[in-house]
Design a protein around this motif. Structure first.
Motif, PDB file in Angstrom:
ATOM      1  N   GLY A   1      27.552 -36.676  43.590  1.00  0.00           N
ATOM      2  CA  GLY A   1      28.174 -37.302  42.434  1.00  0.00           C
ATOM      3  C   GLY A   1      27.259 -38.255  41.692  1.00  0.00           C
ATOM      4  N   LEU A   2      25.968 -38.175  41.907  1.00  0.00           N
ATOM      5  CA  LEU A   2      25.021 -39.044  41.219  1.00  0.00           C
ATOM      6  C   LEU A   2      24.576 -38.382  39.922  1.00  0.00           C
ATOM      7  N   PRO A   3      24.138 -39.176  38.939  1.00  0.00           N
ATOM      8  CA  PRO A   3      23.677 -38.587  37.677  1.00  0.00           C
ATOM      9  C   PRO A   3      22.444 -37.709  37.903  1.00  0.00           C
ATOM     10  N   HIS A   4      22.369 -36.631  37.150  1.00  0.00           N
ATOM     11  CA  HIS A   4      21.245 -35.710  37.254  1.00  0.00           C
ATOM     12  C   HIS A   4      20.311 -35.906  36.062  1.00  0.00           C
ATOM     13  N   PRO A   5      19.034 -35.664  36.269  1.00  0.00           N
ATOM     14  CA  PRO A   5      18.077 -35.798  35.162  1.00  0.00           C
ATOM     15  C   PRO A   5      18.308 -34.711  34.117  1.00  0.00           C
ATOM     16  N   VAL A   6      17.693 -34.906  32.977  1.00  0.00           N
ATOM     17  CA  VAL A   6      17.758 -33.912  31.910  1.00  0.00           C
ATOM     18  C   VAL A   6      17.115 -32.621  32.408  1.00  0.00           C
ATOM     19  N   ALA A   7      17.668 -31.489  32.010  1.00  0.00           N
ATOM     20  CA  ALA A   7      17.136 -30.186  32.428  1.00  0.00           C
ATOM     21  C   ALA A   7      15.694 -30.029  31.968  1.00  0.00           C
ATOM     22  N   THR A   8      14.910 -29.334  32.762  1.00  0.00           N
ATOM     23  CA  THR A   8      13.514 -29.054  32.462  1.00  0.00           C
ATOM     24  C   THR A   8      13.356 -27.558  32.216  1.00  0.00           C
TER      25      THR A   8
ATOM     26  N   LEU B   1       7.499 -25.846  41.797  1.00  0.00           N
ATOM     27  CA  LEU B   1       8.077 -26.629  40.713  1.00  0.00           C
ATOM     28  C   LEU B   1       8.471 -27.975  41.307  1.00  0.00           C
ATOM     29  N   HIS B   2       8.036 -29.034  40.699  1.00  0.00           N
ATOM     30  CA  HIS B   2       8.235 -30.359  41.280  1.00  0.00           C
ATOM     31  C   HIS B   2       9.374 -31.137  40.633  1.00  0.00           C
ATOM     32  N   ASP B   3      10.123 -30.492  39.752  1.00  0.00           N
ATOM     33  CA  ASP B   3      11.267 -31.158  39.142  1.00  0.00           C
ATOM     34  C   ASP B   3      12.379 -31.258  40.185  1.00  0.00           C
ATOM     35  N   HIS B   4      13.030 -32.390  40.220  1.00  0.00           N
ATOM     36  CA  HIS B   4      14.119 -32.529  41.183  1.00  0.00           C
ATOM     37  C   HIS B   4      15.043 -33.649  40.742  1.00  0.00           C
ATOM     38  N   GLY B   5      16.163 -33.686  41.364  1.00  0.00           N
ATOM     39  CA  GLY B   5      17.154 -34.730  41.125  1.00  0.00           C
ATOM     40  C   GLY B   5      17.796 -35.079  42.454  1.00  0.00           C
TER      41      GLY B   5
END
Length: 98
Positions: free
Chosen positions: A21-28, A11-15
């Motif tokens: 404390g950095l913003p995270h991407p929208v959940a996949t 799975l290549h989704d990452h943040g």
């Protein structure tokens, strides 16, 4: 991710790294079949400083589906196969999805 048919895929989704404390991407969302196993690892398990990371990841993606079906046995097979003599932190979490 190890499908019930034995197919392995990354799975290549990452943040950003956790804890920064950095913003995270929208959940996949990934569709999974019952019995799918998800194996999460840190790079310390597979990273060998004298080899390209792609080579180590390819070895891991071949070893994981060939390993035991039970999660505890899979963990016990993968950790010594890849984690011996590593200089980095190692973490492995394996779960079976319903």
């Amino acid at each position: 991710m190890l499908g019930p048919d034995g197919e392995a895929r990354f799975l290549h989704d990452h943040g950003p790294l956790l804890g920064l404390g950095l913003p995270h991407p929208v959940a996949t969302v990934h569709e999974t079949a019952p019995g799918t196993r998800l194996v999460l690892i840190t790079d310390g398990l597979v990273e060998v400083r004298t080899e390209h990371l792609d080579h180590s990841l390819a070895e891991f993606s071949a070893a994981a589906p060939a390993g035991p079906a039970e999660l505890t046995e899979l963990r016990d097979a993968l950790l010594p196969a890849f984690g011996e003599d590593q200089d980095d932190d190692i973490a492995l979490l394996a779960v079976r999805l319903a």
